[in-house]
Write a protein that holds these residues in place. Structure first.
Motif, PDB file in Angstrom:
ATOM      1  N   HIS A  79      -4.406   1.060  -5.137  1.00  0.00           N
ATOM      2  CA  HIS A  79      -3.433   2.070  -4.733  1.00  0.00           C
ATOM      3  C   HIS A  79      -3.003   1.935  -3.278  1.00  0.00           C
ATOM      4  O   HIS A  79      -1.811   1.959  -2.945  1.00  0.00           O
ATOM      5  N   GLN A  80      -3.984   1.827  -2.380  1.00  0.00           N
ATOM      6  CA  GLN A  80      -3.687   1.800  -0.949  1.00  0.00           C
ATOM      7  C   GLN A  80      -2.911   0.543  -0.550  1.00  0.00           C
ATOM      8  O   GLN A  80      -1.943   0.601   0.215  1.00  0.00           O
ATOM      9  N   LYS A  81      -3.308  -0.583  -1.075  1.00  0.00           N
ATOM     10  CA  LYS A  81      -2.624  -1.831  -0.752  1.00  0.00           C
ATOM     11  C   LYS A  81      -1.212  -1.847  -1.343  1.00  0.00           C
ATOM     12  O   LYS A  81      -0.288  -2.418  -0.740  1.00  0.00           O
ATOM     13  N   ALA A  82      -1.044  -1.232  -2.515  1.00  0.00           N
ATOM     14  CA  ALA A  82       0.288  -1.149  -3.106  1.00  0.00           C
ATOM     15  C   ALA A  82       1.237  -0.372  -2.205  1.00  0.00           C
ATOM     16  O   ALA A  82       2.414  -0.731  -2.050  1.00  0.00           O
ATOM     17  N   ILE A  83       0.740   0.692  -1.596  1.00  0.00           N
ATOM     18  CA  ILE A  83       1.557   1.461  -0.647  1.00  0.00           C
ATOM     19  C   ILE A  83       1.947   0.591   0.534  1.00  0.00           C
ATOM     20  O   ILE A  83       3.114   0.568   0.964  1.00  0.00           O
ATOM     21  N   ALA A  84       0.973  -0.141   1.091  1.00  0.00           N
ATOM     22  CA  ALA A  84       1.256  -1.010   2.240  1.00  0.00           C
ATOM     23  C   ALA A  84       2.304  -2.062   1.895  1.00  0.00           C
ATOM     24  O   ALA A  84       3.189  -2.362   2.707  1.00  0.00           O
ATOM     25  N   LEU A  85       2.237  -2.616   0.690  1.00  0.00           N
ATOM     26  CA  LEU A  85       3.206  -3.633   0.274  1.00  0.00           C
ATOM     27  C   LEU A  85       4.597  -3.028   0.094  1.00  0.00           C
ATOM     28  O   LEU A  85       5.604  -3.637   0.472  1.00  0.00           O
ATOM     29  N   SER A 180      -2.766  -3.287  10.693  1.00  0.00           N
ATOM     30  CA  SER A 180      -3.539  -3.966   9.649  1.00  0.00           C
ATOM     31  C   SER A 180      -4.381  -2.997   8.831  1.00  0.00           C
ATOM     32  O   SER A 180      -4.655  -3.234   7.653  1.00  0.00           O
ATOM     33  N   GLU A 181      -4.775  -1.875   9.437  1.00  0.00           N
ATOM     34  CA  GLU A 181      -5.700  -0.962   8.753  1.00  0.00           C
ATOM     35  C   GLU A 181      -5.077  -0.244   7.560  1.00  0.00           C
ATOM     36  O   GLU A 181      -5.798   0.252   6.696  1.00  0.00           O
ATOM     37  N   ARG A 192      -5.802   5.462  12.832  1.00  0.00           N
ATOM     38  CA  ARG A 192      -6.238   4.369  13.715  1.00  0.00           C
ATOM     39  C   ARG A 192      -5.082   3.841  14.562  1.00  0.00           C
ATOM     40  O   ARG A 192      -5.274   3.413  15.699  1.00  0.00           O
ATOM     41  N   SER A 193      -3.878   3.868  14.029  1.00  0.00           N
ATOM     42  CA  SER A 193      -2.728   3.277  14.713  1.00  0.00           C
ATOM     43  C   SER A 193      -2.336   4.014  15.979  1.00  0.00           C
ATOM     44  O   SER A 193      -1.663   3.463  16.843  1.00  0.00           O
ATOM     45  N   ARG A 194      -2.724   5.279  16.073  1.00  0.00           N
ATOM     46  CA  ARG A 194      -2.345   6.163  17.180  1.00  0.00           C
ATOM     47  C   ARG A 194      -0.857   6.477  17.186  1.00  0.00           C
ATOM     48  O   ARG A 194      -0.332   6.993  18.183  1.00  0.00           O
ATOM     49  N   LEU A 195      -0.185   6.183  16.096  1.00  0.00           N
ATOM     50  CA  LEU A 195       1.185   6.660  15.959  1.00  0.00           C
ATOM     51  C   LEU A 195       1.138   8.176  15.795  1.00  0.00           C
ATOM     52  O   LEU A 195       0.227   8.712  15.181  1.00  0.00           O
ATOM     53  N   PRO A 196       2.122   8.888  16.350  1.00  0.00           N
ATOM     54  CA  PRO A 196       2.079  10.356  16.256  1.00  0.00           C
ATOM     55  C   PRO A 196       2.234  10.822  14.814  1.00  0.00           C
ATOM     56  O   PRO A 196       3.055  10.301  14.066  1.00  0.00           O
ATOM     57  N   TYR A 197       1.429  11.783  14.440  1.00  0.00           N
ATOM     58  CA  TYR A 197       1.530  12.321  13.087  1.00  0.00           C
ATOM     59  C   TYR A 197       1.203  13.810  13.111  1.00  0.00           C
ATOM     60  O   TYR A 197       0.603  14.331  14.057  1.00  0.00           O
ATOM     61  N   THR A 301     -13.309 -10.676  15.997  1.00  0.00           N
ATOM     62  CA  THR A 301     -12.905 -12.079  16.090  1.00  0.00           C
ATOM     63  C   THR A 301     -12.184 -12.564  14.840  1.00  0.00           C
ATOM     64  O   THR A 301     -11.549 -13.617  14.870  1.00  0.00           O
ATOM     65  N   GLN A 302     -12.274 -11.810  13.724  1.00  0.00           N
ATOM     66  CA  GLN A 302     -11.604 -12.227  12.501  1.00  0.00           C
ATOM     67  C   GLN A 302     -10.100 -11.966  12.601  1.00  0.00           C
ATOM     68  O   GLN A 302      -9.676 -10.945  13.134  1.00  0.00           O
ATOM     69  N   PRO A 303      -9.273 -12.885  12.090  1.00  0.00           N
ATOM     70  CA  PRO A 303      -7.829 -12.633  12.082  1.00  0.00           C
ATOM     71  C   PRO A 303      -7.503 -11.444  11.187  1.00  0.00           C
ATOM     72  O   PRO A 303      -8.070 -11.299  10.099  1.00  0.00           O
ATOM     73  N   GLN A 304      -6.627 -10.587  11.658  1.00  0.00           N
ATOM     74  CA  GLN A 304      -6.282  -9.382  10.928  1.00  0.00           C
ATOM     75  C   GLN A 304      -5.146  -9.638   9.937  1.00  0.00           C
ATOM     76  O   GLN A 304      -4.231 -10.417  10.217  1.00  0.00           O
ATOM     77  N   PHE A 305      -5.222  -8.970   8.784  1.00  0.00           N
ATOM     78  CA  PHE A 305      -4.142  -9.048   7.802  1.00  0.00           C
ATOM     79  C   PHE A 305      -3.048  -8.072   8.221  1.00  0.00           C
ATOM     80  O   PHE A 305      -3.276  -6.868   8.298  1.00  0.00           O
TER      81      PHE A 305
END
Length: 322
Positions: A79-85, A180-181, A192-197, A301-305
């Protein structure tokens, strides 16, 4: 609502993640048209993110809003990844518009869409979430959901009282899809993004058709995914807890030793076992802290998606229904 829409863009995108809920989707579209003003519905462009359903629709209502498209995915991602896509696909288009995220089952009530828009107009540039003032799930589900919220607050220091039902301003859409989160948890990623909400209290509706796919295991996984997006904060809090345990253990050992060496108080035979137990706690706290350090270092250190950059790898096609 007509006056509210006077200065609003003439297009509103609606992202709806879906897995086999085609019947509920049809009822949802009909209800959106029935309970909202025509001037609002006529601006809506629906993007259904088909999470690799094992079934397909037989018929969907025609003429609801400006358009209805289905974003077909190669595989089931959740569900969550579908929203991101879905959000990433819209962000890749030349023009961005206000975007509503809502579930396909009807539990996100269509009659609350105007309230999201009104709150968005009063709070420009803020992502607007629906805060669940009242729920209709079973008592057990609500109990575990309350536990999830309390654990989330304890581990992250953040309060999460909302789900996916939200309005994303056009100017924040591309920024959000570079977070990425949101790939793991959409509301947690926004935090996490610190975008205003902001959040507006709204009642949760009832499922229009079919059975809910959310069970105890799904709820636990959802909670873990929400906590994972704030891993840094969670690790620090767990490390502080370990420090407290070490301090308490050292104090306990000190009390036992002081009673033995500096007083005439008889020390019971189990005191040595108590000291040994405290030493085990200290060792475990040290090992947990060490493990947390390695986890955080590995995480950093891992590359973020980044959904905005890699979403096309999951998209099979965009199917236009009308």
């Amino acid at each position: 609502m007509d006056k509210t829409l006077a200065n609003y863009p003439d297009r509103i995108n609606v992202v709806i993640p879906l897995f086999n809920d085609w019947q509920a989707l049809g009822l949802l579209l009909e209800r959106i048209q029935a309970v909202n003003e025509a001037t609002l519905v006529s601006r809506m462009n629906f993007l259904v993110v088909d999470d690799c359903s094992s079934t397909n629709y037989t018929a969907l209502p025609a003429g609801v809003g400006q358009s209805l498209s289905i974003l077909r995915l190669f595989r089931n991602v959740g569900h969550q990844k579908a929203i991101a896509l879905g959000l990433s696909h819209l962000a890749s288009l030349p023009e961005q518009y206000p975007t509503i995220v809502m579930d396909s089952d009807g539990e996100d009530r269509p009659e609350d869409i105007p309230e999201l828009i009104k709150t968005g107009l009063n709070s420009p540039n803020r992502i607007v979430f629906a805060h669940r003032a009242k729920r209709h799930e079973s008592l057990i589900f609500r109990l575990f959901y309350e536990v999830y919220k309390r654990v989330f607050q304890l581990l992250t220091g953040k309060v999460i009282t909302f789900g996916n039902f939200s309005l994303v301003p056009a100017q924040q859409l591309r920024k959000l899809t570079h977070v990425s989160e949101i790939w793991n948890n959409y509301p947690g990623g926004v935090i996490r993004s610190r975008l205003p909400y902001t959040a507006v209290p709204l009642e949760r509706g009832r499922r229009l058709a079919g059975e809910s796919k959310m069970n105890f295991v799904s709820l636990v996984l959802h909670g873990l995914s929400a906590v994972s997006v704030l891993m840094d904060t969670t690790a620090v809090r767990l490390a502080l807890f370990c420090v407290i345990m070490v301090v308490v253990s050292v104090f306990g050992i000190g009390v036992v030793v002081a009673l033995r060496l500096f007083t005439d108080t008889a020390v019971p035979g189990w005191a040595s076992y108590l000291v040994f137990s405290f030493l085990i706690v200290i060792l475990q706290a040290f090992l947990i802290s060490l493990l947390l350090v390695f986890i955080i270092l590995s995480y950093r250190t891992q590359p973020q998606f980044i959904p905005a950059r890699q979403f096309q790898d999951f998209v099979e096609k965009v199917e236009k229904v009308y």
